[in-house]
Motif scaffolding. Structure first.
Motif, PDB file in Angstrom:
ATOM      1  N   ILE A  30      36.537  48.288  57.821  1.00  0.00           N
ATOM      2  CA  ILE A  30      37.859  47.761  57.441  1.00  0.00           C
ATOM      3  C   ILE A  30      37.803  47.170  56.037  1.00  0.00           C
ATOM      4  N   ALA A  31      36.718  46.463  55.720  1.00  0.00           N
ATOM      5  CA  ALA A  31      36.567  45.902  54.372  1.00  0.00           C
ATOM      6  C   ALA A  31      36.486  47.008  53.332  1.00  0.00           C
ATOM      7  N   PHE A  32      35.791  48.105  53.647  1.00  0.00           N
ATOM      8  CA  PHE A  32      35.697  49.241  52.728  1.00  0.00           C
ATOM      9  C   PHE A  32      37.082  49.804  52.433  1.00  0.00           C
ATOM     10  N   ILE A  33      37.886  49.991  53.479  1.00  0.00           N
ATOM     11  CA  ILE A  33      39.239  50.528  53.294  1.00  0.00           C
ATOM     12  C   ILE A  33      40.067  49.590  52.421  1.00  0.00           C
ATOM     13  N   GLY A  34      39.996  48.291  52.707  1.00  0.00           N
ATOM     14  CA  GLY A  34      40.753  47.325  51.914  1.00  0.00           C
ATOM     15  C   GLY A  34      40.339  47.323  50.453  1.00  0.00           C
ATOM     16  N   ALA A  35      39.011  47.382  50.192  1.00  0.00           N
ATOM     17  CA  ALA A  35      38.527  47.401  48.810  1.00  0.00           C
ATOM     18  C   ALA A  35      38.944  48.683  48.099  1.00  0.00           C
ATOM     19  N   THR A  36      38.905  49.800  48.817  1.00  0.00           N
ATOM     20  CA  THR A  36      39.311  51.066  48.212  1.00  0.00           C
ATOM     21  C   THR A  36      40.786  51.058  47.833  1.00  0.00           C
ATOM     22  N   MET A  37      41.623  50.534  48.728  1.00  0.00           N
ATOM     23  CA  MET A  37      43.061  50.453  48.426  1.00  0.00           C
ATOM     24  C   MET A  37      43.319  49.504  47.261  1.00  0.00           C
ATOM     25  N   LEU A  38      42.664  48.344  47.261  1.00  0.00           N
ATOM     26  CA  LEU A  38      42.827  47.396  46.162  1.00  0.00           C
ATOM     27  C   LEU A  38      42.318  48.001  44.862  1.00  0.00           C
ATOM     28  N   GLY A  39      41.183  48.677  44.915  1.00  0.00           N
ATOM     29  CA  GLY A  39      40.646  49.311  43.717  1.00  0.00           C
ATOM     30  C   GLY A  39      41.584  50.363  43.163  1.00  0.00           C
ATOM     31  N   GLY A  40      42.234  51.136  44.051  1.00  0.00           N
ATOM     32  CA  GLY A  40      43.191  52.131  43.587  1.00  0.00           C
ATOM     33  C   GLY A  40      44.363  51.508  42.864  1.00  0.00           C
ATOM     34  N   ALA A  41      44.861  50.392  43.413  1.00  0.00           N
ATOM     35  CA  ALA A  41      45.974  49.699  42.749  1.00  0.00           C
ATOM     36  C   ALA A  41      45.534  49.145  41.393  1.00  0.00           C
ATOM     37  N   LEU A  42      44.323  48.563  41.338  1.00  0.00           N
ATOM     38  CA  LEU A  42      43.850  47.976  40.090  1.00  0.00           C
ATOM     39  C   LEU A  42      43.552  49.035  39.032  1.00  0.00           C
ATOM     40  N   ILE A  43      43.026  50.181  39.474  1.00  0.00           N
ATOM     41  CA  ILE A  43      42.709  51.216  38.489  1.00  0.00           C
ATOM     42  C   ILE A  43      43.986  51.828  37.918  1.00  0.00           C
ATOM     43  N   ILE A  96      46.531  50.027  37.202  1.00  0.00           N
ATOM     44  CA  ILE A  96      47.027  49.034  36.232  1.00  0.00           C
ATOM     45  C   ILE A  96      46.088  48.902  35.043  1.00  0.00           C
ATOM     46  N   TYR A  97      44.797  48.768  35.318  1.00  0.00           N
ATOM     47  CA  TYR A  97      43.817  48.455  34.266  1.00  0.00           C
ATOM     48  C   TYR A  97      42.922  49.630  33.884  1.00  0.00           C
TER      49      TYR A  97
END
Length: 400
Positions: free
Chosen positions: A150-163, A165-166
């Motif tokens: 679950i943490a992996f999925i959350g980090a992947t989704m957050l990383g996609g949003a951040l990438i 933007i930044y």
């Protein structure tokens, strides 16, 4: 499901053992959730070519196959495996900081290889502590490991949003933050004392027992781990390719999360599937669908097509892995369980490293059509698994 064995003497479990192990799984898988999809994207921002990216991604895999068993021996001998977790997390954090000031190919290669060496034992040692809880106190392994996914999925989704933007510049800060979290959470690691059984990594320093040297079992291990290794180009270049054809960071995160979510769902259904299908059916299903997956990948199938294709991960990894693990339970004595898992780890690591290295060449030469090379690898895995099925002693007509 991993069976628990009753303790030989009364011993109280450390307080809050299950949530503490769950948090220990979460921290490294947060790092993986940022690094696996997006570290290649950061490498591409350094103006490295695809071959250089493949080399950088593959070298740490070769390194960890050597270093992880050595650290496993150390962790077993010092009497408290949790102590090794602290050093692994701290050194991994410093290598992440070093990447901020190392933009050249050779510097990134050396530092990332060092990171592979010091980071490699972390998850296996957490696994070893978790399995100690399963054996001594009957805790449910799946409920501890689930939170890591679950943490992996959350980090992947957050990383996609951040990438989105930044861009690729967000990858190193996200990884460093994940390693910092690892340092903090290592202080929550349960202290369970000297291990009563060697860890999976420790057994890699010894010759495999006779039960694991049988030709049919060796061929099956090779076949399944070839399928595992055929995912190398997906891990190395899928995010770069999806970004190239115009998918947003959020869409890339969704695609990666779909594969992990499908894997988790399949693990939940595994017990029911095992009751209805043979282990060979499970293994062959994963093998042949891996060939299909890599044949379809280069086609122009759009976002939802790739979303469906990512869900194949439930078969090309989860169902096949479950079948392989249960096959090892049937074929290998319990006292050789760690050796079997160590050999499985070794083969998977070596093949994944080799095909990550070669995927850089094929992606440079052929672009997305390079994924056809992974279908050839998967087909070789199917052949090895089929040979293992034909050689198994209990087949009718072979004196079984």
């Amino acid at each position: 499901m991993i069976p628990a064995s009753p303790p030989s003497y009364r011993e109280d479990a450390p307080a809050y053992f299950v949530p503490r192990i769950a948090l220990l799984f979460c921290a490294p898988l947060i790092v993986n959730g940022f690094a696996m999809p997006y570290f290649p994207v950061w490498l591409s921002t350094l103006s490295l070519n695809d071959l250089e990216i493949g080399i950088i991604l593959s070298v740490p895999m070769f390194v960890r196959v050597v270093t992880a068993p050595l650290v496993g021996v150390l962790a077993d001998r010092i009497g408290e495996r949790a102590e090794v977790l602290i050093w692994s997390a701290v050194l991994s954090f410093f290598t992440a900081l070093a990447l901020f000031v190392s933009p050249s190919f050779w510097c990134v290669l050396i530092i990332y290889a060092l990171q592979g060496a010091v980071y490699s034992p972390y998850v296996p040692i957490v696994e070893a502590i978790a399995l100690t809880g399963v054996r001594r106190w009957g805790f449910d392994y799946a409920m501890m490991r689930l939170w890591g996914s679950i943490a992996f999925i959350g980090a992947t989704m957050l990383g996609g949003a951040l990438i989105g933007i930044y861009g690729g510049g967000m990858v190193l800060p996200a990884m460093a933050g994940g390693f910092a979290l690892m340092i903090l959470l290592t202080f929550l690691a349960p202290r369970v004392g000297r291990p009563r059984r060697p860890s999976t990594l420790t057994t890699l320093t010894e010759a495999p027992p006779k039960a694991l040297r049988k030709p049919d079992l060796q061929l099956l291990l090779v076949g399944v781990t070839l399928i595992n290794g055929s995912h190398a180009m997906l891990f190395a270049f899928s995010a770069i390719y999806w970004q190239h054809i115009g998918f947003s960071g959020t869409e890339i995160g969704l695609l990666w999360s779909a594969g992990v979510a499908a894997e988790v769902a399949m693990f939940f259904c595994a017990r029911m599937i095992i009751r209805r299908f043979s282990l060979w059916t499970m293994i062959f299903t994963g093998c042949w669908l891996a060939v299909v997956r890599w044949v379809i990948f280069p086609m122009d199938i759009g976002f939802w097509g790739y979303f469906a294709l990512q869900c194949f991960h439930a078969f090309t990894y989860a169902i096949m892995h479950t079948g392989m693990q249960n096959m090892l339970v049937q074929r290998v004595p319990e006292e050789q369980e760690a050796s079997a898992q160590g050999l499985y780890f070794f083969y998977t690591g070596v093949f994944t490293a080799i095909f990550t290295f070669t995927s850089g060449y094929f992606y440079t030469r052929f672009g997305v059509d390079g994924f056809y090379s992974m279908s050839v690898v998967a087909l070789a895995g199917c052949g090895a698994a089929l040979a293992a099925w034909m050689l198994q002693p209990q087949r009718s007509g072979r004196g079984g």
